[in-house]
Write a protein that holds these residues in place. Structure first.
Motif, PDB file in Angstrom:
ATOM      1  N   MET A   1      -6.730   2.164   1.541  1.00  0.00           N
ATOM      2  CA  MET A   1      -5.279   1.880   1.945  1.00  0.00           C
ATOM      3  C   MET A   1      -4.386   3.133   2.098  1.00  0.00           C
ATOM      4  SD  MET A   1      -2.818  -0.846   0.282  1.00  0.00           S
ATOM      5  CE  MET A   1      -3.865  -2.303   0.344  1.00  0.00           C
ATOM      6  N   GLU A   2      -3.904   3.232   3.368  1.00  0.00           N
ATOM      7  CA  GLU A   2      -2.966   4.481   3.520  1.00  0.00           C
ATOM      8  C   GLU A   2      -1.722   4.674   2.877  1.00  0.00           C
ATOM      9  OE1 GLU A   2      -0.363   3.643   7.582  1.00  0.00           O
ATOM     10  OE2 GLU A   2      -2.243   3.211   7.658  1.00  0.00           O
ATOM     11  N   SER A   3      -0.925   5.257   2.894  1.00  0.00           N
ATOM     12  CA  SER A   3       0.276   5.617   1.899  1.00  0.00           C
ATOM     13  C   SER A   3       1.221   4.516   1.650  1.00  0.00           C
ATOM     14  CB  SER A   3       0.817   6.969   2.352  1.00  0.00           C
ATOM     15  OG  SER A   3       1.703   6.919   3.342  1.00  0.00           O
TER      16      SER A   3
ATOM     17  N   ARG B   1      -5.028   1.210  -9.354  1.00  0.00           N
ATOM     18  CA  ARG B   1      -6.382   1.305  -9.454  1.00  0.00           C
ATOM     19  C   ARG B   1      -7.154   0.714  -8.165  1.00  0.00           C
ATOM     20  NH1 ARG B   1     -11.136  -0.843 -10.698  1.00  0.00           N
ATOM     21  NH2 ARG B   1     -10.233  -2.977 -11.160  1.00  0.00           N
ATOM     22  N   ARG B   2      -6.623  -0.543  -8.049  1.00  0.00           N
ATOM     23  CA  ARG B   2      -7.355  -1.159  -6.815  1.00  0.00           C
ATOM     24  C   ARG B   2      -7.052  -0.764  -5.561  1.00  0.00           C
ATOM     25  NH1 ARG B   2      -7.847  -7.015  -8.664  1.00  0.00           N
ATOM     26  NH2 ARG B   2      -8.306  -7.446  -6.437  1.00  0.00           N
ATOM     27  N   VAL B   3      -5.988  -0.181  -5.325  1.00  0.00           N
ATOM     28  CA  VAL B   3      -5.716   0.286  -4.066  1.00  0.00           C
ATOM     29  C   VAL B   3      -5.745   1.709  -3.974  1.00  0.00           C
ATOM     30  CG1 VAL B   3      -3.894  -1.606  -3.530  1.00  0.00           C
ATOM     31  CG2 VAL B   3      -3.277   0.911  -4.308  1.00  0.00           C
TER      32      VAL B   3
ATOM     33  N   ALA C   1       0.947   4.713  -3.565  1.00  0.00           N
ATOM     34  CA  ALA C   1       1.731   5.025  -4.894  1.00  0.00           C
ATOM     35  C   ALA C   1       1.867   3.663  -5.348  1.00  0.00           C
ATOM     36  CB  ALA C   1       2.880   6.088  -4.760  1.00  0.00           C
ATOM     37  N   VAL C   2       1.971   3.568  -6.691  1.00  0.00           N
ATOM     38  CA  VAL C   2       2.834   2.433  -7.312  1.00  0.00           C
ATOM     39  C   VAL C   2       3.459   2.744  -8.572  1.00  0.00           C
ATOM     40  CG1 VAL C   2       1.825   0.447  -8.377  1.00  0.00           C
ATOM     41  CG2 VAL C   2       0.382   1.032  -6.619  1.00  0.00           C
TER      42      VAL C   2
ATOM     43  N   VAL D   1      -2.934  -9.788 -10.261  1.00  0.00           N
ATOM     44  CA  VAL D   1      -3.281  -8.358  -9.427  1.00  0.00           C
ATOM     45  C   VAL D   1      -4.131  -8.894  -8.022  1.00  0.00           C
ATOM     46  CG1 VAL D   1      -5.059  -6.598  -9.453  1.00  0.00           C
ATOM     47  CG2 VAL D   1      -3.626  -7.083 -11.363  1.00  0.00           C
ATOM     48  N   ASP D   2      -4.762  -9.974  -8.104  1.00  0.00           N
ATOM     49  CA  ASP D   2      -5.665 -10.315  -6.948  1.00  0.00           C
ATOM     50  C   ASP D   2      -4.468 -10.878  -5.839  1.00  0.00           C
ATOM     51  OD1 ASP D   2      -8.175 -10.129  -7.792  1.00  0.00           O
ATOM     52  OD2 ASP D   2      -8.523 -12.242  -8.181  1.00  0.00           O
ATOM     53  N   ALA D   3      -3.420 -11.619  -6.270  1.00  0.00           N
ATOM     54  CA  ALA D   3      -2.582 -11.817  -5.274  1.00  0.00           C
ATOM     55  C   ALA D   3      -1.527 -10.775  -4.681  1.00  0.00           C
ATOM     56  CB  ALA D   3      -1.437 -13.040  -5.873  1.00  0.00           C
ATOM     57  N   ALA D   4      -1.403  -9.715  -5.670  1.00  0.00           N
ATOM     58  CA  ALA D   4      -0.440  -8.561  -5.345  1.00  0.00           C
ATOM     59  C   ALA D   4      -1.275  -7.701  -4.230  1.00  0.00           C
ATOM     60  CB  ALA D   4      -0.381  -7.718  -6.381  1.00  0.00           C
TER      61      ALA D   4
END
Length: 181
Positions: free
Chosen positions: A1-3, A25-27, A78-79, A157-160
């Motif tokens: 996933m880009e920025s 972590r997931r993205v 970033a998160v 997390v799946d939904a997000a």
């Protein structure tokens, strides 16, 4: 996933940090704990049970915005976990770039129970009422998703991440627009 820039938001006890770490972590993004941007004075005030004022919050929010902008400039996803309770706070955070919000919500009883179960955190359960009073849910024109924390971590997390996957494509075309579902 880009920025993609993601703010996992909500009141105390919603699980912002836990969810934000897993979303990052997931993205494949970097994570920042929003509480780490607070000044020592803000932390002391909250630990003493005093709710922050806007005057207290602006420098904190500005630091988070600057961190998000730096990640965006570097091309890194970033998160960050950040309460982002009011629309004007989210408006400031959006100055960093194409920010998407994941608003974690839950019943006051569940949130108070979660806060009561935390050890070593400066935010106490008796401050929840002031946060709930300040909270302005995402507006229909704000890019984000609202998720009930009673769903459990994996489903949250799946939904997000599902939302972010769809939103990231559209955000580059229409910044700050809510993707249609």
């Amino acid at each position: 996933m880009e920025s993609v820039l993601v703010v996992v938001m909500g009141v105390a006890g919603a699980g912002k940090s836990t969810v934000a770490v897993e979303v990052a972590r997931r993205v494949g993004g970097v994570f920042a704990e929003g509480d780490d941007f607070h000044s020592p004075e803000n932390v002391a005030a909250m630990a003493a049970g005093r709710a922050l004022t806007d005057w207290d919050r602006w420098p904190w929010l500005g630091s988070i915005r600057d961190w998000l902008a730096a990640q965006h400039a570097a091309g890194r996803p970033a998160v960050v976990s950040c309460s982002a309770l009011a629309r004007v706070y989210r408006d400031l955070l959006r100055d960093a770039g194409p920010v998407l919000f994941v608003h974690l919500t839950g019943s006051p009883e569940l949130l108070a129970e979660r806060i009561g179960g935390r050890a070593g955190h400066f935010m106490k359960a008796d401050m929840l009422a002031s946060q709930l009073a300040t909270l302005e849910p995402l507006g229909p024109d704000e890019p984000g998703i609202t998720i009930d924390v009673a769903a459990g971590l994996e489903r949250i997390v799946d939904a997000a991440v599902g939302y972010l996957d769809g939103a990231a494509d559209q955000a580059s075309v229409v910044p700050n627009a809510r993707p249609s579902k």
